[in-house]
Design a protein around this motif. Structure first.
Motif, PDB file in Angstrom:
ATOM      1  N   ARG A   1       0.809  -1.218   0.000  1.00 27.32           N
ATOM      2  CA  ARG A   1       0.000   0.000   0.000  1.00 27.32           C
ATOM      3  C   ARG A   1       0.846   1.273   0.000  1.00 27.32           C
ATOM      4  N   GLY A   2       1.975   1.242   0.671  1.00 26.13           N
ATOM      5  CA  GLY A   2       2.774   2.443   0.847  1.00 26.13           C
ATOM      6  C   GLY A   2       3.438   2.924  -0.429  1.00 26.13           C
ATOM      7  N   ALA A   3       3.419   4.243  -0.642  1.00 23.88           N
ATOM      8  CA  ALA A   3       4.079   4.856  -1.788  1.00 23.88           C
ATOM      9  C   ALA A   3       4.414   6.303  -1.450  1.00 23.88           C
ATOM     10  N   LEU A   4       5.558   6.749  -1.915  1.00 22.05           N
ATOM     11  CA  LEU A   4       5.991   8.134  -1.751  1.00 22.05           C
ATOM     12  C   LEU A   4       5.811   8.829  -3.085  1.00 22.05           C
ATOM     13  N   THR A   5       5.245  10.029  -3.082  1.00 20.20           N
ATOM     14  CA  THR A   5       4.939  10.712  -4.335  1.00 20.20           C
ATOM     15  C   THR A   5       5.407  12.166  -4.296  1.00 20.20           C
ATOM     16  N   GLY A   6       5.356  12.810  -5.473  1.00 21.19           N
ATOM     17  CA  GLY A   6       5.628  14.240  -5.552  1.00 21.19           C
ATOM     18  C   GLY A   6       7.105  14.589  -5.624  1.00 21.19           C
TER      19      GLY A   6
END
Length: 398
Positions: free
Chosen positions: A346-351
């Motif tokens: 589920r985890g994701a880093l964005t931007g």
């Protein structure tokens, strides 16, 4: 006599393996030769940036390996005789043959046109620097409003489409994916990818199979077509064909079958790393072709070779993944966290933070190549001299 180690290919995997071996073993005991066709290290993970018009820092291999004890040979590998333990190369001076005691095969891969009609004639590729430079020149001469279609919805395709769209907002950029857009990502990752595609004005043709490439369009399996003044083909990689022509055990795609230490299952004096190798990680799942796989494979192989030569214990820990790093232009990124066998969680880093993270990863990989004997504890130990079975047999007969 020195133990002769020959490393074929100075991409991420080959260059790191050569440097790590130089750090682990004493120069008086081993002679390490690194063979590469080009004088510079190519940051393959940045080829989409090069194609989009950005300039990359030159990284001469001679400077990287100066003072390490690794001999750099600029040559094209033309053949490997795994039974005679020799490598045929073509240099500026002519043909030569290199003998080895241990071989590290890291010739990598190139683009794969999948046999689709018209691809070789009309499509561009970014699997290497030459292809990226050709695409760069074509895009630079492309008028505003023209259509660019990237075929392939994997990491390379997504990075290429977003990089081109950001650099050239005046072009009509589209991506044709066999499946759904980012369907390997978590829900959060997919949402962010769609958001970035929308902001950059990229059209996603999902569940679309391209069956032919023409000069001004791509043809789809459904009988339709998508306009394309430029087609960029990113549907996967094909390994260098040399291994298939040897007696090494390879897969049906030509990848060398190796064990957990990257050692050939058919020839114990041969190790294969990077895209050229078929290795498995957690849960016996094959490692994917990527820098994320190639670098730890190089570590594993170098440590295993050093251990076996010095009487140590080869590493037995399976390789595992932690995340997938995707650049979405220069200002956006996506870090998808994954299980050890590369399945999205589920985890994701964005931007912007994700873009910064990805840039650090790319710089770190290049630093590891540019500083081949740094960053790993020095454990130089003498090579254990074992009797040669052939010599023992000759003595017995005498």
């Amino acid at each position: 006599m020195q133990h002769r180690i020959v490393v074929l290919g100075a991409g991420y995997a080959g260059a790191i393996a050569a440097g790590r071996l130089a750090r682990r073993l004493r120069p008086e005991d081993v002679a390490i030769t690194l063979v590469n066709a080009e004088p510079d290290f190519v940051e393959r993970v940045r080829m989409h940036q090069l194609a989009a018009g950005q300039d990359l820092r030159p990284r001469p291999l001679a400077e990287m390996f100066a003072g390490t004890g690794v001999e750099l040979r600029l040559a094209k590998v033309t053949g490997v005789d795994a039974d005679r333990r020799t490598v045929a190369v073509e240099t500026a001076a002519g043909s030569e043959e290199l003998a080895y005691d241990t071989l590290v095969y890291a010739l990598g891969s190139g683009w794969n046109d999948q046999g689709v009609p018209g691809t070789a004639e009309h499509a561009h590729e970014i699997a290497g620097r030459a292809g990226a430079l050709r695409l760069r020149e074509r895009l630079a001469g492309l008028e505003a409003g023209r259509a660019v279609v990237v075929v392939g919805g994997g990491l390379t395709g997504v990075e290429a489409a977003t990089e081109i769209a950001e650099a050239r907002p005046d072009l009509d950029v589209a991506l044709a994916a066999h499946g759904g857009l980012g369907d390997w990502l978590s829900p959060k990752g997919r949402r962010h990818l769609r958001k970035v595609f929308g902001r950059l004005g990229i059209t996603a043709h999902e569940h679309t199979s391209v069956t032919a490439v023409e000069a001004d369009r791509v043809v789809t399996a459904e009988g339709g077509s998508v306009p394309a003044a430029v087609t960029v083909w990113t549907t996967g990689f094909a390994v260098h064909p040399i291994a298939r022509a040897t007696t090494l055990e390879v897969t049906d795609t030509g990848r060398i079958v190796v064990d957990g230490t990257m050692r050939s299952v058919s020839h114990p004096d041969v190790y294969a790393v990077g895209d050229a190798a078929m290795a498995t990680g957690v849960a016996d799942k094959p490692l994917r072709m990527s820098c994320a796989s190639g670098v730890p494979m190089a570590w594993q192989a170098a440590d295993a070779i050093a251990a076996r030569l010095t009487g140590g214990t080869p590493p037995a820990v399976p390789l595992r993944y932690f995340n997938q790093c995707v650049s979405l232009g220069r200002r956006e990124g996506l870090i998808q966290y994954v299980t050890g066998d590369d399945r999205a969680v589920r985890g994701a880093l964005t931007g912007r933070l994700a873009a910064f993270y990805k840039e650090l990863v790319c710089k770190g990989a290049a630093w590891g190549v540019a500083n081949p004997t740094l960053g790993v504890p020095s454990r130089r130990r003498p090579v254990v001299r074992r009797p040669d079975p052939a010599d023992q047999a000759a003595e017995a007969v005498a």
